[in-house]
Scaffold this motif. Structure first.
Motif, mmCIF file in Angstrom:
data_model
loop_
_atom_site.group_PDB
_atom_site.id
_atom_site.type_symbol
_atom_site.label_atom_id
_atom_site.label_comp_id
_atom_site.label_asym_id
_atom_site.label_seq_id
_atom_site.Cartn_x
_atom_site.Cartn_y
_atom_site.Cartn_z
ATOM 1 N N LEU A 48 -11.385 31.202 55.052
ATOM 2 C CA LEU A 48 -12.774 31.666 55.073
ATOM 3 C C LEU A 48 -13.258 32.002 53.660
ATOM 4 O O LEU A 48 -14.139 32.839 53.486
ATOM 5 N N THR A 49 -12.722 31.298 52.671
ATOM 6 C CA THR A 49 -13.012 31.628 51.277
ATOM 7 C C THR A 49 -14.508 31.587 50.977
ATOM 8 O O THR A 49 -15.071 32.527 50.393
ATOM 9 N N GLU A 50 -15.175 30.525 51.380
ATOM 10 C CA GLU A 50 -16.604 30.383 51.068
ATOM 11 C C GLU A 50 -17.421 31.443 51.797
ATOM 12 O O GLU A 50 -18.343 32.038 51.220
ATOM 13 N N GLU A 51 -17.104 31.674 53.057
ATOM 14 C CA GLU A 51 -17.850 32.656 53.842
ATOM 15 C C GLU A 51 -17.663 34.065 53.277
ATOM 16 O O GLU A 51 -18.626 34.843 53.180
ATOM 17 N N MET A 52 -16.425 34.410 52.895
ATOM 18 C CA MET A 52 -16.179 35.746 52.351
ATOM 19 C C MET A 52 -16.851 35.923 50.996
ATOM 20 O O MET A 52 -17.312 37.019 50.664
ATOM 21 N N ALA A 53 -16.937 34.846 50.214
ATOM 22 C CA ALA A 53 -17.656 34.923 48.939
ATOM 23 C C ALA A 53 -19.126 35.243 49.185
ATOM 24 O O ALA A 53 -19.736 36.039 48.460
ATOM 25 N N ALA A 54 -19.698 34.626 50.225
ATOM 26 C CA ALA A 54 -21.097 34.903 50.573
ATOM 27 C C ALA A 54 -21.266 36.340 51.052
ATOM 28 O O ALA A 54 -22.260 37.003 50.731
ATOM 29 N N VAL A 55 -20.285 36.839 51.817
ATOM 30 C CA VAL A 55 -20.336 38.237 52.280
ATOM 31 C C VAL A 55 -20.281 39.184 51.099
ATOM 32 O O VAL A 55 -21.070 40.134 51.003
ATOM 33 N N ASN A 56 -19.366 38.938 50.182
ATOM 34 C CA ASN A 56 -19.233 39.815 49.015
ATOM 35 C C ASN A 56 -20.497 39.817 48.173
ATOM 36 O O ASN A 56 -20.913 40.858 47.651
ATOM 37 N N SER A 57 -21.116 38.656 48.039
ATOM 38 C CA SER A 57 -22.367 38.560 47.283
ATOM 39 C C SER A 57 -23.465 39.363 47.963
ATOM 40 O O SER A 57 -24.232 40.091 47.302
ATOM 41 N N LEU A 58 -23.537 39.253 49.285
ATOM 42 C CA LEU A 58 -24.563 39.983 50.034
ATOM 43 C C LEU A 58 -24.318 41.487 49.963
ATOM 44 O O LEU A 58 -25.276 42.271 49.848
ATOM 45 N N ILE A 59 -23.064 41.894 50.029
ATOM 46 C CA ILE A 59 -22.741 43.322 49.925
ATOM 47 C C ILE A 59 -23.195 43.868 48.580
ATOM 48 O O ILE A 59 -23.824 44.933 48.505
ATOM 49 N N ARG A 60 -22.885 43.145 47.507
ATOM 50 C CA ARG A 60 -23.297 43.610 46.180
ATOM 51 C C ARG A 60 -24.815 43.695 46.079
ATOM 52 O O ARG A 60 -25.359 44.628 45.468
ATOM 53 N N GLU A 61 -25.491 42.730 46.681
ATOM 54 C CA GLU A 61 -26.958 42.721 46.633
ATOM 55 C C GLU A 61 -27.544 43.910 47.385
ATOM 56 O O GLU A 61 -28.452 44.588 46.895
ATOM 57 N N ARG A 62 -27.003 44.183 48.588
ATOM 58 C CA ARG A 62 -27.593 45.203 49.446
ATOM 59 C C ARG A 62 -27.119 46.623 49.149
ATOM 60 O O ARG A 62 -27.695 47.573 49.677
ATOM 61 N N MET A 63 -26.079 46.780 48.347
ATOM 62 C CA MET A 63 -25.667 48.145 48.021
ATOM 63 C C MET A 63 -26.378 48.620 46.741
ATOM 64 O O MET A 63 -26.162 49.747 46.292
ATOM 65 N N ALA A 64 -27.216 47.778 46.190
ATOM 66 C CA ALA A 64 -27.986 48.153 44.999
ATOM 67 C C ALA A 64 -29.087 49.134 45.372
ATOM 68 O O ALA A 64 -29.563 49.175 46.503
ATOM 69 N N SER A 65 -29.466 49.952 44.410
ATOM 70 C CA SER A 65 -30.578 50.884 44.606
ATOM 71 C C SER A 65 -31.315 51.048 43.289
ATOM 72 O O SER A 65 -30.726 51.418 42.269
ATOM 73 N N GLU A 66 -32.595 50.770 43.320
ATOM 74 C CA GLU A 66 -33.414 50.841 42.103
ATOM 75 C C GLU A 66 -33.596 52.274 41.632
ATOM 76 O O GLU A 66 -33.643 52.554 40.434
ATOM 77 N N HIS A 67 -33.666 53.211 42.588
ATOM 78 C CA HIS A 67 -34.037 54.581 42.240
ATOM 79 C C HIS A 67 -32.853 55.557 42.225
ATOM 80 O O HIS A 67 -33.004 56.664 41.688
#
Length: 388
Positions: free
Chosen positions: A73-92
């Motif tokens: 599941l290498t490709e799928e997990m890479a996509a999950v990790n990318s999404l996690i990094r994106e959604r754990m961001a906070s501008e404020h």
């Protein structure tokens, strides 16, 4: 595996190549493995050896089931990790990604999100929302870990200082709340009310299990039925939700969705029972825990529950002093281990873990033949194999 450029699943001497192809400069690759090996009690006299000195077969056999699953599941997990990094961001609030990254990027098997991806792929889902659901599951899991470390006043997780120790309890609780909120945003993006229902129920069940544990963990009246409720809540609920939503998002038939739920439920229970057993007979270097940590923390887990149920009045007084009242001294852990040995509770706990593992194996075999199905079957075996 990075050097071999192959992926081999070994089971009862049968090898199935799932990925094949050789990198430039390598000596060879394994293909058509169904013809290559199909014997039991295999004896290898000559194999190809890569420059690093490890044979292809050594590398394949040494991989654990969750590692083989991750490779598939290498490709799928890479996509999950990318999404996690994106959604754990906070501008404020920059502390949010700081705290989250400390835990999310600390390692761990990422087993729960992999179960979601595996279930969806096995049911023929082409994507993309299984990635969202896998990230959701990981956010829920991470949020509960942040909260648990505050409740338990933990100082270490996965070999690193806990977030509440590095920052403070307030940050851990609030960042956990943020991750729960993010997880619900991800759920809704799938457009499936059923998925939302499954995962929101799981979040509520996890919290319910944790609260039940607060009242049951140091109460000698806690029996095996209550213990199972706690385990189903705090551990198995997310396992079963992870596998179930994978089938749901793939549009699998109801019997298959139910089988996936049953697999996750049984796997989660076996996983927690095995963890509780490892606390008393595990390898500290491998588990990251000292023998008897649960005893010192006055946690009434299954090996102790079984010993208390058979205790004489004097033995019960020992358990009341050490677990309920928390008055422990030199030699108490050794006495606890002696009492568990006297009544065979460690072996009985192992039998329970094996029984739940068998339930998981039976459930997953209801799914159509698929390489991932076999990996999930082996994963259930590994839960108890690590007890050896």
């Amino acid at each position: 595996m990075q050097q071999a450029h192959v992926y081999v699943q070994c089971k009862a001497g049968y090898t199935l190549a799932l990925k094949k192809g050789a990198g430039k400069g390598h000596h060879g690759w394994i293909g058509a493995a169904q013809k290559f090996l199909h014997v039991v009690d295999l004896r290898i006299t000559q194999v190809v050896v890569e420059p690093a000195g490890r044979s292809v077969m050594d590398i394949a056999v040494s991989q654990k089931p969750h590692e083989r699953l991750a490779d598939s599941l290498t490709e799928e997990m890479a996509a999950v990790n990318s999404l996690i990094r994106e959604r754990m961001a906070s501008e404020h609030a920059p502390r949010i990604p700081e705290v989250t990254a400390h835990l999310v990027e600390a390692g761990g098997k990422r087993l729960r999100p992999m179960l979601t991806l595996a279930s969806a792929v096995m049911c023929g889902y082409p994507g993309p929302y299984h990635v969202h659901l896998a990230a959701t599951v990981e956010f829920i899991h991470t949020a509960t870990l942040l909260h648990d470390d505050v409740v338990d006043e933990s100082k270490q997780r996965r070999g690193r200082p806990t977030a509440n120790l590095l920052w403070d309890n307030q940050s851990s609780v609030l960042v956990g709340d943020y991750l729960f909120a993010r997880s619900f945003q991800l759920m809704t993006e799938t457009g499936s009310l059923r998925v939302l229902n499954i995962l929101s129920n799981a979040a509520a069940t996890i919290a319910e299990g944790e609260v039940l544990q607060l009242t049951a963990a140091q109460n000698l009246a806690t029996d095996e039925a209550i213990y199972l409720k706690v385990v189903r809540g705090k551990t198995a609920a997310l396992f079963s939700a992870a596998t179930e939503v994978g089938g749901v998002i793939a549009g699998a038939d109801e019997p298959l969705v139910r089988a996936l739920f049953d697999y996750g439920d049984a796997l989660g229970i076996a996983f927690q029972i095995a963890d509780d057993l490892l606390d008393y007979q595990g390898d500290s270097a491998a588990t990251g825990k000292n023998i008897g940590d649960d005893f010192r923390e006055r946690k009434l887990t299954l090996p102790v529950i079984k010993a208390v149920a058979q205790a004489t009045p004097d033995e019960r007084a020992f358990w009341e002093r050490t677990i309920e009242k928390g008055k422990q001294g030199d030699g108490d852990l050794e006495e606890a281990l002696r009492l568990m040995a006297k009544y065979g509770t460690l072996a009985a706990t192992r039998d329970d873990a094996n029984a739940w593992t068998q339930k998981a194996r039976e459930a997953i075999l209801q799914l159509p033949p698929h390489p991932i199905r076999d990996m999930l079957h082996d994963l259930a075996d590994y839960v108890v194999e690590r007890l050896n």
